[in-house]
Design an enzyme around this catalytic site. Structure first.
Site, short mmCIF file in Angstrom:
data_model
loop_
_atom_site.label_atom_id
_atom_site.label_comp_id
_atom_site.label_asym_id
_atom_site.label_seq_id
_atom_site.Cartn_x
_atom_site.Cartn_y
_atom_site.Cartn_z
N GLN A 94 0.85 -1.19 0.00
CA GLN A 94 0.00 0.00 0.00
C GLN A 94 0.89 1.25 0.00
O GLN A 94 1.00 1.94 1.01
CB GLN A 94 -0.89 -0.03 1.25
CG GLN A 94 -1.86 1.09 1.36
CD GLN A 94 -3.08 0.88 0.52
OE1 GLN A 94 -3.60 -0.22 0.45
NE2 GLN A 94 -3.53 1.92 -0.12
N PHE A 95 1.52 1.55 -1.14
CA PHE A 95 2.46 2.66 -1.20
C PHE A 95 1.82 4.00 -0.84
O PHE A 95 2.50 4.92 -0.40
CB PHE A 95 3.14 2.75 -2.57
CG PHE A 95 2.33 3.43 -3.62
CD1 PHE A 95 2.53 4.78 -3.89
CD2 PHE A 95 1.37 2.74 -4.34
CE1 PHE A 95 1.78 5.42 -4.86
CE2 PHE A 95 0.61 3.38 -5.31
CZ PHE A 95 0.83 4.72 -5.57
N THR A 96 0.51 4.09 -0.96
CA THR A 96 -0.16 5.37 -0.67
C THR A 96 -0.07 5.78 0.80
O THR A 96 -0.38 6.92 1.14
CB THR A 96 -1.63 5.34 -1.12
OG1 THR A 96 -2.31 4.29 -0.44
CG2 THR A 96 -1.74 5.14 -2.63
#
Length: 153
Positions: A78-80
């Site tokens: 979940q790079f966000t």
């Protein structure tokens, strides 16, 4: 490294309408790799997650870990979580690791989770995924490996 950890009674990941992984009771771990993360960051997130005492004991107190209750982990990239929204309205992701580096580090983190003996399922790195979960409690915690350097108040 950052992670959002949610205690769940069940969870799954689907890609293009097909379920690719599923767990029963346990933890969903939405994990993001930062630009400057090291093995120590991965160790911190893995150890903290597996040993978090967020499951109830016989008296209903948070006193048992996912390991203690025989639960599973669903680990999803979940790079966000590194989205910076302090300026403007569009998130900046400059503190997230570049995709090639993040992919390798994420795979390493998954292997570290598996080495603990807790059953682990995952999503697919860089895929558009539908994550479905039943948050139990609800219990949701935010972990950041940078916090290990900050003093407790």
């Amino acid at each position: 490294m950052r992670a959002v950890v949610q205690r769940v009674s069940s969870a799954s990941v689907s890609i293009d309408g097909e379920v690719v992984s599923r767990i029963g009771a346990g933890l969903v771990v939405l994990a993001a790799v930062g630009r400057h993360d090291t093995d120590a960051d991965a160790d911190y997130i893995v150890d903290k997650t597996v040993h978090l005492r967020v499951f109830p004991d016989a008296e209903g107190r948070f006193d048992r870990s996912v390991e203690d209750v025989g639960g599973s982990l669903l680990v999803v990239s979940q790079f966000t979580l590194y989205g910076d929204v302090r300026r403007g309205r569009r998130p900046s992701f400059t503190e997230a690791a570049p995709p090639d580096e993040a992919s390798a580090r994420f795979a390493d983190v998954v292997e570290r989770f598996r080495a603990t003996g807790v059953p682990v399922e995952t999503g697919q790195f860089q895929a558009m995924m539908d994550v479905a979960l039943v948050n139990d409690g609800p219990v949701t915690l935010i972990l950041d490996s940078a916090d290990r350097h900050r003093p407790r108040r």
